[in-house]
Design a protein around this motif. Structure first.
Motif, PDB file in Angstrom:
ATOM      1  N   GLY B 101      29.890 -24.424  69.570  1.00  0.00           N
ATOM      2  CA  GLY B 101      30.431 -25.635  68.953  1.00  0.00           C
ATOM      3  C   GLY B 101      30.794 -26.736  69.929  1.00  0.00           C
ATOM      4  N   ILE B 102      30.186 -26.712  71.118  1.00  0.00           N
ATOM      5  CA  ILE B 102      30.507 -27.715  72.133  1.00  0.00           C
ATOM      6  C   ILE B 102      29.554 -28.912  71.985  1.00  0.00           C
ATOM      7  CG2 ILE B 102      30.653 -28.175  74.612  1.00  0.00           C
ATOM      8  CD1 ILE B 102      31.326 -25.138  74.900  1.00  0.00           C
ATOM      9  N   HIS B 103      30.066 -29.984  71.436  1.00  0.00           N
ATOM     10  CA  HIS B 103      29.264 -31.183  71.189  1.00  0.00           C
ATOM     11  C   HIS B 103      29.509 -32.211  72.289  1.00  0.00           C
ATOM     12  CE1 HIS B 103      28.106 -29.808  67.156  1.00  0.00           C
ATOM     13  NE2 HIS B 103      29.306 -29.247  67.150  1.00  0.00           N
ATOM     14  N   ILE B 113      31.875 -33.750  77.091  1.00  0.00           N
ATOM     15  CA  ILE B 113      32.204 -33.110  75.822  1.00  0.00           C
ATOM     16  C   ILE B 113      32.872 -34.141  74.917  1.00  0.00           C
ATOM     17  CG2 ILE B 113      33.621 -31.342  74.708  1.00  0.00           C
ATOM     18  CD1 ILE B 113      33.282 -29.656  77.260  1.00  0.00           C
ATOM     19  N   LYS B 114      32.365 -34.278  73.697  1.00  0.00           N
ATOM     20  CA  LYS B 114      32.981 -35.188  72.724  1.00  0.00           C
ATOM     21  C   LYS B 114      33.927 -34.423  71.796  1.00  0.00           C
ATOM     22  CE  LYS B 114      30.249 -38.193  70.653  1.00  0.00           C
ATOM     23  NZ  LYS B 114      28.982 -38.585  69.950  1.00  0.00           N
ATOM     24  N   THR B 115      33.410 -33.384  71.183  1.00  0.00           N
ATOM     25  CA  THR B 115      34.255 -32.575  70.294  1.00  0.00           C
ATOM     26  C   THR B 115      33.862 -31.114  70.434  1.00  0.00           C
ATOM     27  OG1 THR B 115      32.666 -32.778  68.476  1.00  0.00           O
ATOM     28  CG2 THR B 115      34.468 -34.383  68.522  1.00  0.00           C
ATOM     29  N   ILE B 116      34.821 -30.257  70.084  1.00  0.00           N
ATOM     30  CA  ILE B 116      34.516 -28.824  70.014  1.00  0.00           C
ATOM     31  C   ILE B 116      34.903 -28.334  68.629  1.00  0.00           C
ATOM     32  CG2 ILE B 116      35.077 -26.523  70.889  1.00  0.00           C
ATOM     33  CD1 ILE B 116      35.543 -27.732  73.601  1.00  0.00           C
ATOM     34  N   ASP B 117      33.973 -27.653  67.980  1.00  0.00           N
ATOM     35  CA  ASP B 117      34.281 -26.983  66.723  1.00  0.00           C
ATOM     36  C   ASP B 117      34.671 -25.550  67.073  1.00  0.00           C
ATOM     37  OD1 ASP B 117      34.393 -25.715  64.314  1.00  0.00           O
ATOM     38  OD2 ASP B 117      32.250 -25.848  63.890  1.00  0.00           O
ATOM     39  N   GLY B 118      35.976 -25.269  67.049  1.00  0.00           N
ATOM     40  CA  GLY B 118      36.455 -23.953  67.489  1.00  0.00           C
ATOM     41  C   GLY B 118      36.165 -22.817  66.516  1.00  0.00           C
ATOM     42  N   GLU B 119      35.696 -23.162  65.340  1.00  0.00           N
ATOM     43  CA  GLU B 119      35.565 -22.154  64.278  1.00  0.00           C
ATOM     44  C   GLU B 119      34.667 -20.964  64.639  1.00  0.00           C
ATOM     45  OE1 GLU B 119      33.129 -21.331  61.849  1.00  0.00           O
ATOM     46  OE2 GLU B 119      34.549 -20.046  60.798  1.00  0.00           O
ATOM     47  N   PRO B 120      33.459 -21.200  65.206  1.00  0.00           N
ATOM     48  CA  PRO B 120      32.608 -20.031  65.507  1.00  0.00           C
ATOM     49  C   PRO B 120      33.298 -19.030  66.445  1.00  0.00           C
ATOM     50  CG  PRO B 120      31.363 -22.075  65.783  1.00  0.00           C
ATOM     51  CD  PRO B 120      32.785 -22.476  65.543  1.00  0.00           C
ATOM     52  N   ILE B 121      33.989 -19.536  67.462  1.00  0.00           N
ATOM     53  CA  ILE B 121      34.654 -18.622  68.398  1.00  0.00           C
ATOM     54  C   ILE B 121      35.832 -17.938  67.729  1.00  0.00           C
ATOM     55  CG2 ILE B 121      36.029 -18.511  70.512  1.00  0.00           C
ATOM     56  CD1 ILE B 121      34.249 -20.616  71.722  1.00  0.00           C
ATOM     57  N   LEU B 122      36.654 -18.701  67.013  1.00  0.00           N
ATOM     58  CA  LEU B 122      37.839 -18.114  66.376  1.00  0.00           C
ATOM     59  C   LEU B 122      37.443 -17.018  65.383  1.00  0.00           C
ATOM     60  CD1 LEU B 122      39.988 -21.332  65.857  1.00  0.00           C
ATOM     61  CD2 LEU B 122      40.480 -19.420  67.407  1.00  0.00           C
ATOM     62  N   ARG B 123      36.337 -17.245  64.674  1.00  0.00           N
ATOM     63  CA  ARG B 123      35.881 -16.247  63.707  1.00  0.00           C
ATOM     64  C   ARG B 123      35.568 -14.924  64.411  1.00  0.00           C
ATOM     65  NH1 ARG B 123      31.313 -18.862  61.616  1.00  0.00           N
ATOM     66  NH2 ARG B 123      30.154 -17.756  63.212  1.00  0.00           N
ATOM     67  N   PHE B 136      28.848 -25.107  81.233  1.00  0.00           N
ATOM     68  CA  PHE B 136      27.984 -26.145  81.809  1.00  0.00           C
ATOM     69  C   PHE B 136      27.066 -26.779  80.779  1.00  0.00           C
ATOM     70  CE2 PHE B 136      23.866 -26.760  84.319  1.00  0.00           C
ATOM     71  CZ  PHE B 136      24.302 -27.808  85.119  1.00  0.00           C
ATOM     72  N   GLN B 137      27.167 -26.374  79.501  1.00  0.00           N
ATOM     73  CA  GLN B 137      26.185 -26.879  78.537  1.00  0.00           C
ATOM     74  C   GLN B 137      26.800 -27.152  77.178  1.00  0.00           C
ATOM     75  OE1 GLN B 137      23.956 -23.114  76.655  1.00  0.00           O
ATOM     76  NE2 GLN B 137      23.602 -23.289  78.827  1.00  0.00           N
ATOM     77  N   GLY B 138      26.137 -27.983  76.436  1.00  0.00           N
ATOM     78  CA  GLY B 138      26.548 -28.263  75.077  1.00  0.00           C
ATOM     79  C   GLY B 138      25.341 -28.723  74.295  1.00  0.00           C
ATOM     80  N   ILE B 139      25.638 -29.367  73.174  1.00  0.00           N
ATOM     81  CA  ILE B 139      24.555 -29.821  72.311  1.00  0.00           C
ATOM     82  C   ILE B 139      24.843 -31.271  71.931  1.00  0.00           C
ATOM     83  CG2 ILE B 139      25.615 -29.070  70.131  1.00  0.00           C
ATOM     84  CD1 ILE B 139      22.842 -27.963  69.368  1.00  0.00           C
ATOM     85  N   THR B 140      23.795 -32.094  71.907  1.00  0.00           N
ATOM     86  CA  THR B 140      23.985 -33.505  71.581  1.00  0.00           C
ATOM     87  C   THR B 140      23.923 -33.696  70.066  1.00  0.00           C
ATOM     88  OG1 THR B 140      21.639 -34.046  71.585  1.00  0.00           O
ATOM     89  CG2 THR B 140      22.761 -34.099  73.717  1.00  0.00           C
ATOM     90  N   GLU B 141      24.193 -34.913  69.653  1.00  0.00           N
ATOM     91  CA  GLU B 141      24.135 -35.223  68.229  1.00  0.00           C
ATOM     92  C   GLU B 141      22.740 -34.932  67.662  1.00  0.00           C
ATOM     93  OE1 GLU B 141      25.654 -39.055  65.568  1.00  0.00           O
ATOM     94  OE2 GLU B 141      25.608 -39.163  67.765  1.00  0.00           O
ATOM     95  N   GLU B 142      21.707 -35.120  68.484  1.00  0.00           N
ATOM     96  CA  GLU B 142      20.323 -34.861  68.042  1.00  0.00           C
ATOM     97  C   GLU B 142      20.008 -33.377  67.985  1.00  0.00           C
ATOM     98  OE1 GLU B 142      21.199 -36.714  70.671  1.00  0.00           O
ATOM     99  OE2 GLU B 142      20.080 -38.597  70.775  1.00  0.00           O
ATOM    100  N   ALA B 157      35.437 -24.263  80.232  1.00  0.00           N
ATOM    101  CA  ALA B 157      36.556 -23.322  80.082  1.00  0.00           C
ATOM    102  C   ALA B 157      37.837 -24.051  79.676  1.00  0.00           C
ATOM    103  CB  ALA B 157      36.767 -22.552  81.386  1.00  0.00           C
ATOM    104  N   ALA B 158      38.141 -25.143  80.361  1.00  0.00           N
ATOM    105  CA  ALA B 158      39.386 -25.862  80.072  1.00  0.00           C
ATOM    106  C   ALA B 158      39.338 -26.507  78.691  1.00  0.00           C
ATOM    107  CB  ALA B 158      39.650 -26.917  81.145  1.00  0.00           C
ATOM    108  N   ALA B 159      38.194 -27.055  78.347  1.00  0.00           N
ATOM    109  CA  ALA B 159      38.080 -27.707  77.042  1.00  0.00           C
ATOM    110  C   ALA B 159      38.187 -26.684  75.913  1.00  0.00           C
ATOM    111  CB  ALA B 159      36.749 -28.460  76.951  1.00  0.00           C
ATOM    112  N   LEU B 160      37.575 -25.519  76.109  1.00  0.00           N
ATOM    113  CA  LEU B 160      37.700 -24.459  75.098  1.00  0.00           C
ATOM    114  C   LEU B 160      39.153 -23.994  75.000  1.00  0.00           C
ATOM    115  CD1 LEU B 160      34.551 -22.176  75.612  1.00  0.00           C
ATOM    116  CD2 LEU B 160      35.076 -23.623  73.644  1.00  0.00           C
ATOM    117  N   ALA B 161      39.797 -23.817  76.171  1.00  0.00           N
ATOM    118  CA  ALA B 161      41.198 -23.376  76.180  1.00  0.00           C
ATOM    119  C   ALA B 161      42.055 -24.359  75.398  1.00  0.00           C
ATOM    120  CB  ALA B 161      41.689 -23.237  77.619  1.00  0.00           C
TER     121      ALA B 161
END
Lengths: 407, 407
Positions: B101-103, B113-123, B136-142, B157-161
């Protein structure tokens, strides 16, 4: 604008210099005015190297994680090919299986394509780009990476060609076409210039490694012509379509063989041979293919599976069926005489049995299939049996095949 | 249940056997009753090997395709670590950056990083699983794969934390904590036991490679304590929080340095030094960081960028600003005296200048930053300058540091 799907595997993706050569081949098709989608496999021994890393961690990796690992192989190739095309001035974009809209079931390691959303690829083709797609992989409903198992990249190519209503699906490989048998082992095997989907399906179902049955089924269903050809030469290759130019006077079109088979004999099975279809269905839930021996005694059933599938097959059988004991026999192979409407020629089975008996090759016949007469033989007799049948059914080329000059 | 985010990089992900050891470290934290999210880098020299493949194809790869290529490095590690954890009996699942969920924005090769959707990890955490995430990676809007550029895995790591409201973010690395300077080159550098976010940010902004500023900013913003520690030892490491146990009697906390810098001097620039902020903004659109020299003549401006960014910087400057000519000077380095509220101690700048002058080291001061006094020096004087300043500002450890036994 016609869409051509090209699939490159084998040595054509073996190294950066091979990838550059592949890029030339792709550009030729693009320069003919076609929209081109390229499907690629992993480079050289990448898949083996990745599998070895996993084996250093655990002997029983979960398939979901193996898919996560192995799918990187194709991902490397698509990035490099897109770069090679861009270096030559073409607009190009790479897509993982998931990005290309390839949705599969959740059978990790041997997934089946459920649906393809052609929109991402069509959008890029409309923008004039060559689209490079990772073969062998897709995405599950959960958004996880899946791999398609054996022959996966061919299946990706054919399924994309069908979805995109492509004019043609070209399978570039290490051989220059489909042969009457594997020319690496059967020296008198001959290249076939044209085949029907059904003939190709029979060959593929029997184990002709050049194309996986799933890929041919996709092409047949949507009427996409396929061409199997060499990435190294300009040879014509083998054309596969609804009709063939082949004379139908003689029904046998090839001899195919597959090693690494184990038989599992279930003794005292409740329901006896009547449960065959239930067993087949149970194994298919894990995408395991099996064959049944003909002429087995009452309350006994023998099935033939790949070595790798034995453990899982026995687990599935023990869960779903009642039998007091089972035995396995390894080191077996399948040898198949393939033809059109071969069951309408009952003489084929008798002739095949006679040839094998004459050379004292032990064999057990496999249950009837419409396109083949198949026998299980000891692994060490596999090539011998195939060669004898190839000769007996009149498939040998009269003189040595010409050596094809590599460009 | 508390969530702990652990990040492993460097040699701790160097080989399958290292990954197995890392799995033990992860299990320790899990066995303390915590929910654990692990962020990992690519194995050993994987990233370099992949970059070399690309360089054999083209000298100017598109960043989107480089991201497609390089992101496979972390993907291999997450699969192997998930397998290693499963082998030890833990439930575990691996996620690519996108799956986690790292956008990010679309600045391929240096995305934010713009936003993180924590739901997949929390689940998955709720299901009792250890979640392994590709750093080191994420996914773009496209839906394209992006990489975060330098220090990317720490940032992940810090952004997820922060997003997961973790109790702590542990950064496991090859060194056993944050030092007053890089101990590989400055032998009298001392380990710092505790630091405020702001001190760490100043050190990181100045170039202390152990943590990237972006990662510290994420942790500060959400008040997530960070610990920088060794993956090889049980040493306490350096604790980073809102308050520090450090005595504030002396403002200087470290000397940091960064090589491979080039200065770009713009002559006859319209607007002169007033356009500084516009230039900074223009370069930031491509995530290029720059510094400006102090004390430049009227209608001239000198900025310092990384070697790698020179070409792109000049392009961006030529597009957006008017200047008749420019010159560049390579082989420069930045050396920075880092401290808390260092601008309130004007004596620091004078003392630094005196130390460098005394050893005839050429330098140019960089414009004021709140947390540092920074100079550009010739690359070959970088370590000498840093060592002199380290001694002059009283940072040397009195005796040789103890050698830490590697477990």
């Amino acid at each position: 604008m016609s869409i051509i799907v090209q699939k490159f595997g084998g040595t054509s993706v073996g190294s950066p210099s091979h990838i550059k050569r592949m890029a030339s081949r792709v550009m030729e098709e693009k320069n003919r005015g076609n929209a081109v989608v390229v499907v690629v496999s992993a480079m050289g021994d990448t898949t083996d190297t990745l599998a070895k890393l996993a084996s250093e961690i655990t002997s029983q990796p979960k398939q979901r994680e193996m898919d996560m690992l192995l799918s990187t192989g194709e991902q490397v190739t698509i990035a490099l090919l897109a770069m090679a095309l861009q270096e030559r001035g073409a607009e190009s974009i790479s897509f993982t299986g998931g990005q290309a809209g390839i949705h599969t079931d959740s059978v990790h390691g041997n997934a089946k394509i459920k649906t393809i959303d052609g929109e991402p690829i069509l959008r890029e083709l409309d923008a004039g780009k060559i689209v490079v797609v990772a073969g062998f992989q897709g995405i599950t409903e959960e958004g996880y990476i899946s791999t398609l198992g054996r022959g996966g990249s061919d299946t990706t190519a054919a399924a994309l060609a069908a979805q995109l209503e492509a004019e043609r699906c070209d399978i570039y490989t290490d051989v220059d076409g489909v042969y009457t048998s594997d020319p690496r082992y059967i020296k008198k095997a001959a290249k076939i210039s044209s085949l029907t989907y059904d003939d190709m399906l029979n060959l593929a179902a029997g184990g002709a490694g050049v194309l996986h049955p799933r890929s041919v089924k996709h092409a047949k269903k949507y009427g996409i012509p396929m061409v199997v050809r060499s990435s190294l030469t300009k040879e014509r290759g083998t054309f596969i379509n609804h009709s063939s130019q082949r004379s139908d006077r003689y029904p046998v079109i090839g001899i195919v063989f597959q090693g690494e088979r184990t038989s599992i004999t279930l003794s005292g099975l409740e329901g006896g041979s009547k449960v065959q279809s239930a067993i087949r269905a149970a194994l298919e839930t894990r995408n395991i293919e099996c064959d049944f021996f003909k002429n087995h005694p009452e309350s006994e059933l023998t099935l033939l599976v790949q070595h790798n599938d034995v453990k899982e097959s026995v687990e599935l059988l023990s869960e779903g069926f009642k039998f007091p004991r089972f035995t396995t026999q390894g080191n077996l192979a399948k040898v198949a005489v393939i033809g059109s409407n071969i069951r309408t020629h009952p003489v084929i089975q008798g002739k095949a049995a006679k040839v094998l008996n004459a050379e004292h090759i032990e064999f057990k016949l496999i249950e009837d299939l419409p396109g083949s007469v198949t026998a299980a033989v000891p692994q060490h007799d596999m090539h011998l049996a195939a060669g004898l049948l190839h000769t007996a059914f009149g498939l040998d080329v009269p003189e040595m095949r010409k050596v094809v000059a590599v460009q």
